[in-house]
Design a protein around this motif. Structure first.
Motif, PDB file in Angstrom:
ATOM      1  N   ASP A 187       0.923  -0.935   0.156  1.00  0.00           N
ATOM      2  CA  ASP A 187      -0.038  -0.072   0.156  1.00  0.00           C
ATOM      3  C   ASP A 187       0.963   1.136   0.211  1.00  0.00           C
ATOM      4  N   ALA A 188       0.611   2.100  -0.854  1.00  0.00           N
ATOM      5  CA  ALA A 188       1.239   3.444  -0.896  1.00  0.00           C
ATOM      6  C   ALA A 188       1.605   4.208   0.363  1.00  0.00           C
ATOM      7  N   GLY A 189       0.624   4.116   1.185  1.00  0.00           N
ATOM      8  CA  GLY A 189       0.557   5.105   2.435  1.00  0.00           C
ATOM      9  C   GLY A 189       1.693   4.198   3.565  1.00  0.00           C
ATOM     10  N   PHE A 190       1.523   2.876   3.749  1.00  0.00           N
ATOM     11  CA  PHE A 190       2.264   2.248   4.612  1.00  0.00           C
ATOM     12  C   PHE A 190       3.840   2.097   3.939  1.00  0.00           C
ATOM     13  N   THR A 191       4.055   1.827   2.674  1.00  0.00           N
ATOM     14  CA  THR A 191       5.245   2.126   1.978  1.00  0.00           C
ATOM     15  C   THR A 191       6.140   3.421   2.499  1.00  0.00           C
ATOM     16  N   ALA A 192       5.096   4.577   2.081  1.00  0.00           N
ATOM     17  CA  ALA A 192       5.783   6.023   2.602  1.00  0.00           C
ATOM     18  C   ALA A 192       6.029   6.057   4.228  1.00  0.00           C
ATOM     19  N   ILE A 209       2.559  -5.397   9.690  1.00  0.00           N
ATOM     20  CA  ILE A 209       2.673  -4.063   9.075  1.00  0.00           C
ATOM     21  C   ILE A 209       3.521  -3.533  10.156  1.00  0.00           C
ATOM     22  N   ILE A 210       3.239  -3.698  11.552  1.00  0.00           N
ATOM     23  CA  ILE A 210       4.094  -3.030  12.572  1.00  0.00           C
ATOM     24  C   ILE A 210       5.459  -3.456  12.662  1.00  0.00           C
ATOM     25  N   ARG A 211       5.623  -4.852  12.244  1.00  0.00           N
ATOM     26  CA  ARG A 211       7.168  -5.144  12.083  1.00  0.00           C
ATOM     27  C   ARG A 211       7.793  -4.580  10.598  1.00  0.00           C
ATOM     28  N   TRP A 212       6.829  -4.622   9.812  1.00  0.00           N
ATOM     29  CA  TRP A 212       7.611  -4.174   8.343  1.00  0.00           C
ATOM     30  C   TRP A 212       7.955  -2.795   8.484  1.00  0.00           C
ATOM     31  N   VAL A 213       7.005  -1.960   9.083  1.00  0.00           N
ATOM     32  CA  VAL A 213       7.174  -0.402   8.927  1.00  0.00           C
ATOM     33  C   VAL A 213       8.449   0.056   9.856  1.00  0.00           C
ATOM     34  N   THR A 214       8.321  -0.320  10.989  1.00  0.00           N
ATOM     35  CA  THR A 214       9.226  -0.134  12.086  1.00  0.00           C
ATOM     36  C   THR A 214      10.695  -0.601  12.015  1.00  0.00           C
ATOM     37  N   LEU A 238       3.376  10.744  11.907  1.00  0.00           N
ATOM     38  CA  LEU A 238       2.680  10.447  10.662  1.00  0.00           C
ATOM     39  C   LEU A 238       1.685   9.459  10.786  1.00  0.00           C
ATOM     40  N   ALA A 239       0.788   9.588   9.689  1.00  0.00           N
ATOM     41  CA  ALA A 239      -0.492   8.903   9.664  1.00  0.00           C
ATOM     42  C   ALA A 239      -0.975   8.078   8.424  1.00  0.00           C
ATOM     43  N   VAL A 240      -1.075   6.994   8.290  1.00  0.00           N
ATOM     44  CA  VAL A 240      -1.547   6.178   7.195  1.00  0.00           C
ATOM     45  C   VAL A 240      -3.087   6.096   7.259  1.00  0.00           C
ATOM     46  N   GLY A 241      -3.628   6.369   6.100  1.00  0.00           N
ATOM     47  CA  GLY A 241      -5.219   6.342   6.210  1.00  0.00           C
ATOM     48  C   GLY A 241      -5.842   7.502   6.608  1.00  0.00           C
ATOM     49  N   LEU A 242      -5.248   8.398   6.810  1.00  0.00           N
ATOM     50  CA  LEU A 242      -5.973   9.954   7.139  1.00  0.00           C
ATOM     51  C   LEU A 242      -6.094  10.428   5.900  1.00  0.00           C
ATOM     52  N   GLU A 243      -7.383  10.062   4.997  1.00  0.00           N
ATOM     53  CA  GLU A 243      -8.086  10.721   4.066  1.00  0.00           C
ATOM     54  C   GLU A 243      -9.140  10.661   3.782  1.00  0.00           C
ATOM     55  N   ARG A 270     -10.508  -0.943  -0.259  1.00  0.00           N
ATOM     56  CA  ARG A 270      -9.375  -0.163   0.493  1.00  0.00           C
ATOM     57  C   ARG A 270      -7.979  -0.630  -0.080  1.00  0.00           C
ATOM     58  N   PHE A 271      -7.848  -1.855  -0.502  1.00  0.00           N
ATOM     59  CA  PHE A 271      -6.476  -2.320  -0.955  1.00  0.00           C
ATOM     60  C   PHE A 271      -6.592  -2.691  -2.330  1.00  0.00           C
ATOM     61  N   THR A 272      -7.206  -2.150  -3.335  1.00  0.00           N
ATOM     62  CA  THR A 272      -7.253  -2.466  -4.739  1.00  0.00           C
ATOM     63  C   THR A 272      -6.026  -2.337  -5.175  1.00  0.00           C
ATOM     64  N   ALA A 273      -5.464  -1.052  -5.034  1.00  0.00           N
ATOM     65  CA  ALA A 273      -4.099  -0.748  -5.735  1.00  0.00           C
ATOM     66  C   ALA A 273      -3.021  -1.751  -4.964  1.00  0.00           C
TER      67      ALA A 273
END
Length: 334
Positions: free
Chosen positions: A123-128, A176-181, A246-251, A277-280
């Motif tokens: 997901d673009a947000g989690f990647t950022a 995703i917590i493991r992956w992002v942090t 920083l927030a992911v999903g704040l849109e 939510r996760f099509t892309a």
């Protein structure tokens, strides 16, 4: 390349649609124990039909996507790996962690890549967010908040076979917590309740849970999950550091409304479920798999990665039932 799809239920059919639109995929081969499901997918996407997984693997596919029922995952992974065919498999690796460990041992050293489906990594947000953390933009992290709220509970039969909300739903937050942090979880404390469907309680599960995770550098992660969120499908992450947040999903499609006077955000139509939510992200995930098949990249989410998220789910499940903190080392096997 020619890609096989094993299992044509909701997610399998969704993957078939996604794969059929990728430039790297020239043709599909589909198989499902329900012949009507396979035939419908074949007609819709111009795919060939195999009457068994063995027939599919013998048909010369370059890679295989496993979207079958969880109990079938271990055998199908092994069969594909032993045939030398790269694998994409939806999570989990197996119904139990013990069997997952066995799968890992069985395929270790095979040289055949296996990618497990954790779509938030694409997901673009989690990647950022991951990029920002790794670049040090937030400074020292002190708090992470991760949320997954479903709009309505799944059917009773699904809940009974799911292994519980931590293994089925929260595990996405854990991964995703493991992956992002880039950190590992050392200890958890989990709570849960039942305010809705009686069949969830009857299955020994909770419909709403909270978990506090302690990461190996002292960061605290708070995970919130529920099967009931009438406004829509809510997936978010907050990362708070000494220097920035920083927030992911704040849109605008966030399924939440503000109580503040004069505030119109969010103004969009809330997400209905995970597929919109996760099509892309699903498209990016399967694109990555075609690159794995082509030998252009290693697996972006290995069996070992998936098992790490599973240990956190096991620890949270034990914590919920025993009302105490649980260290990951208590539940880890092998």
């Amino acid at each position: 390349m020619r890609i096989g799809i094993l299992g044509l239920g909701r997610i399998g059919a969704f993957h078939a649609e996604t794969l059929s639109g990728l430039d790297a995929v020239t043709s599909l081969v589909v198989a499902d124990p329900v012949a009507d499901a396979a035939n419908a997918a074949a007609e819709r996407f111009g795919a060939a039909v195999a009457d068994s997984p063995e027939a599919m693997l013998a048909a010369g596919v370059d890679g295989v996507v496993i979207a079958a029922a969880t109990d079938a995952h271990p055998g199908l992974i092994r069969a594909a790996v032993h045939a030398g065919v790269p694998v994409f498999c939806e999570k989990p690796v197996a119904r139990t962690m013990a069997e997952g460990v066995t799968v890992l041992k069985d395929i270790d050293g095979s040289g055949v890549p296996v990618q497990i489906g954790y779509n938030r990594r694409f997901d673009a947000g989690f990647t950022a967010a991951r990029d920002a953390v790794r670049a040090g933009e937030l400074g020292i992290l002190h708090t992470v908040r991760s949320t997954t709220l479903d709009p309505a509970p799944p059917p009773a039969g699904y809940v009974a076979a799911s292994g519980g909300i931590f293994r089925d739903c929260s595990v996405h937050d854990f991964d995703i917590i493991r992956w992002v942090t880039g950190r590992e979880v050392t200890e958890v404390y989990a709570v849960g309740g039942n305010r809705g469907a009686d069949y969830i309680r009857a299955a020994g599960d909770a419909d709403t849970t909270g978990a506090v995770l302690t990461l190996d550098d002292g960061t605290i992660a708070v995970v919130s999950n529920s099967r009931h969120n009438g406004r829509g499908y809510d997936v978010r992450m907050e990362l708070h550091g000494f220097d920035d947040s920083l927030a992911v999903g704040l849109e605008d499609r966030l399924p939440l409304r503000s109580a503040e006077p004069g505030v119109s955000f969010p103004a969009g139509v809330p997400y209905d479920f995970f597929m919109d939510r996760f099509t892309a992200a699903y498209r990016a995930e399967l694109t990555a798999f075609t690159e794995v098949v082509a030998g252009a990249r290693p697996s972006p989410c290995t069996v070992a990665d998936a098992l790490e998220a599973g240990w956190i789910a096991e620890a949270c499940t034990l914590s919920l039932h025993e009302h105490r903190p649980v260290r990951i080392d208590e539940v880890r096997l092998g």
